[in-house]
Every structure is written in C-alpha cells, then in structure tokens.
Design an enzyme around this catalytic site. Sequence first.
Site, PDB file in Angstrom:
ATOM      1  N   ARG A 161      49.840  44.362  37.044  1.00 29.97           N
ATOM      2  CA  ARG A 161      50.369  45.632  37.526  1.00 29.97           C
ATOM      3  C   ARG A 161      51.023  45.470  38.894  1.00 29.97           C
ATOM      4  NH1 ARG A 161      44.823  48.755  35.666  1.00 29.97           N
ATOM      5  NH2 ARG A 161      45.309  48.818  33.441  1.00 29.97           N
TER       6      ARG A 161
ATOM      7  N   ASP B 256      42.208  40.311  31.297  1.00 29.46           N
ATOM      8  CA  ASP B 256      41.568  41.486  30.699  1.00 29.46           C
ATOM      9  C   ASP B 256      42.646  42.300  29.980  1.00 29.46           C
ATOM     10  OD1 ASP B 256      42.881  42.906  32.679  1.00 29.46           O
ATOM     11  OD2 ASP B 256      41.061  43.704  33.618  1.00 29.46           O
ATOM     12  N   HIS B 257      42.265  43.499  29.555  1.00 32.20           N
ATOM     13  CA  HIS B 257      43.182  44.319  28.749  1.00 32.20           C
ATOM     14  C   HIS B 257      44.454  44.704  29.505  1.00 32.20           C
ATOM     15  CE1 HIS B 257      40.455  46.880  31.042  1.00 32.20           C
ATOM     16  NE2 HIS B 257      41.446  47.749  31.094  1.00 32.20           N
TER      17      HIS B 257
ATOM     18  N   THR C  16      45.239  43.814  38.983  1.00 29.27           N
ATOM     19  CA  THR C  16      45.647  43.462  40.347  1.00 29.27           C
ATOM     20  C   THR C  16      45.474  41.984  40.676  1.00 29.27           C
ATOM     21  OG1 THR C  16      43.410  43.868  41.140  1.00 29.27           O
ATOM     22  CG2 THR C  16      44.943  45.741  41.215  1.00 29.27           C
ATOM     23  N   GLY C  17      44.680  41.294  39.893  1.00 27.78           N
ATOM     24  CA  GLY C  17      44.271  39.922  40.230  1.00 27.78           C
ATOM     25  C   GLY C  17      43.045  39.885  41.116  1.00 27.78           C
TER      26      GLY C  17
ATOM     27  N   HIS D 278      42.638  18.714  55.408  1.00 26.04           N
ATOM     28  CA  HIS D 278      42.222  19.923  54.696  1.00 26.04           C
ATOM     29  C   HIS D 278      40.896  19.722  53.969  1.00 26.04           C
ATOM     30  CE1 HIS D 278      46.077  21.557  55.677  1.00 26.04           C
ATOM     31  NE2 HIS D 278      46.639  20.467  55.188  1.00 26.04           N
TER      32      HIS D 278
ATOM     33  N   HIS E 235      46.732  23.335  50.544  1.00 24.68           N
ATOM     34  CA  HIS E 235      45.781  23.323  51.657  1.00 24.68           C
ATOM     35  C   HIS E 235      44.354  23.686  51.237  1.00 24.68           C
ATOM     36  CE1 HIS E 235      48.754  23.713  55.304  1.00 24.68           C
ATOM     37  NE2 HIS E 235      49.112  22.774  54.438  1.00 24.68           N
TER      38      HIS E 235
ATOM     39  N   ARG F 189      37.847  21.160  55.646  1.00 28.87           N
ATOM     40  CA  ARG F 189      37.733  22.625  55.552  1.00 28.87           C
ATOM     41  C   ARG F 189      37.267  23.047  54.165  1.00 28.87           C
ATOM     42  NH1 ARG F 189      43.479  22.196  58.561  1.00 28.87           N
ATOM     43  NH2 ARG F 189      42.610  21.656  60.606  1.00 28.87           N
TER      44      ARG F 189
ATOM     45  N   CYS G 191      44.457  39.995  35.825  1.00 26.07           N
ATOM     46  CA  CYS G 191      43.956  41.328  35.483  1.00 26.07           C
ATOM     47  C   CYS G 191      44.989  42.323  36.007  1.00 26.07           C
ATOM     48  CB  CYS G 191      42.545  41.558  36.029  1.00 26.07           C
ATOM     49  SG  CYS G 191      42.386  41.430  37.827  1.00 26.07           S
TER      50      CYS G 191
HETATM   51  C1  RB5 Z   1      41.356  47.465  34.799  1.00 23.16           C
HETATM   52  O1  RB5 Z   1      41.737  48.806  34.711  1.00 23.16           O
HETATM   53  C2  RB5 Z   1      41.492  46.956  36.213  1.00 23.16           C
HETATM   54  O2  RB5 Z   1      40.526  47.529  37.020  1.00 23.16           O
HETATM   55  C3  RB5 Z   1      41.383  45.455  36.249  1.00 23.16           C
HETATM   56  O3  RB5 Z   1      42.375  44.911  35.433  1.00 23.16           O
HETATM   57  C4  RB5 Z   1      41.588  44.787  37.590  1.00 23.16           C
HETATM   58  O4  RB5 Z   1      42.755  45.228  38.204  1.00 23.16           O
HETATM   59  C5  RB5 Z   1      40.453  44.762  38.512  1.00 23.16           C
HETATM   60  O5  RB5 Z   1      40.501  44.141  39.579  1.00 23.16           O
END
Ligand code: RB5
Length: 152
Positions: free
Chosen positions: A111, A10-11, A69-70, A135, A100, A138, A67
């Site tokens: 970030r 994403d952005h 945080t992922g 594995h 696994h 599972r 993104c």
């Molecule tokens: C975007 O601001 C942020 O929410 C997105 O990139 C992500 O971290 C969401 O999980």
Amino acid sequence: MNKTIVIGCDHAALDLKLKVKAHVESKGYTVIDVGTHTNDSCNYPDYAHAACEKIRGGEAVLGILICGTGIGMSMAANKHRGIRAAVCSDTFSARMTRMHNDANVLCFGARVVGEGLALDLVDAYLDTEYLGERHQKRVDMLTAIEDNEAAR
Ligand code: RB5
C-alpha cells in the site's frame, strides 16, 4: 552459493508478491513462497515466522516480506534470532541495508510502493553484497543484544 530466496506476504500484498516472485525467479533465483496464497484476511506474523524459519534453517539465504506497509512484517521478522529485517521504500536504503547492516530480510508495503518501485527495491537489495569489515562489529553488536535479551 545458495541462490534461494524466501518470500511471504499477507492478504494486503498477494498480487504484488506474485509479481515480485516472478521477478526474483527471472533473476535466476529459486523462490520458496511461504504464502499467503489467497486474498482471505490473514495475520502477517504467521508468514514472517514461516519465512524466518527458512532462513534460520539454511533453506533460504535471504527473504522478502510484503504486507500493507511492510512495518508489521519487519516487526515480526525482527523478533527472530539472527534475522535483520529492514522496511524500505527507497532504493538507496534497500541497497545500504544489504551493504552495511547485512539485512537478511527486505520488507516493503504493497500500500506504499507501486510495482515498479517494488521491483527496483528488490534489484537494489539482491544485487548488493554485504561489505563486512568495519560493519561486522556493529552487526555483532546487534547479535549481542539478542544474546543479552535471551539471558534476561
Ligand atoms: C493488514 O490490513 C495490514 O495491517 C497489514 O498488511 C500490515 O500493513 C501491517 O503492518
């Protein structure tokens, strides 16, 4: 062997995604980039969905979603049947989730990790093979959860 990797972001992660894309290509993979392609605000589920469709359709064998945080990417990807997405910020987890869990999508946060760690995560993930054997039972249980949910 299918050497195609699908990547999306994403952005919050465009710059890092382009670095990851170049790195994956330098390892000999073909890369499908499902976007986003600009810094304009967008919605991560759209790109998770586009990437998962490439994997489910057999055009790509593995995916990388980034993104802020992922976490959002992994949540969105894991809503897709047959997708096992793992959000990782350490190389041990990135390696073990291939070995696994047969994770077919690696997620991380632009970030959360810097460029150096991001590329190490990619290396740990892509350079590792799924072990199968004990594995597989599972992983099959994960698929059974999907089957049960679909039947509800
Ligand atoms: C975007 O601001 C942020 O929410 C997105 O990139 C992500 O971290 C969401 O999980």
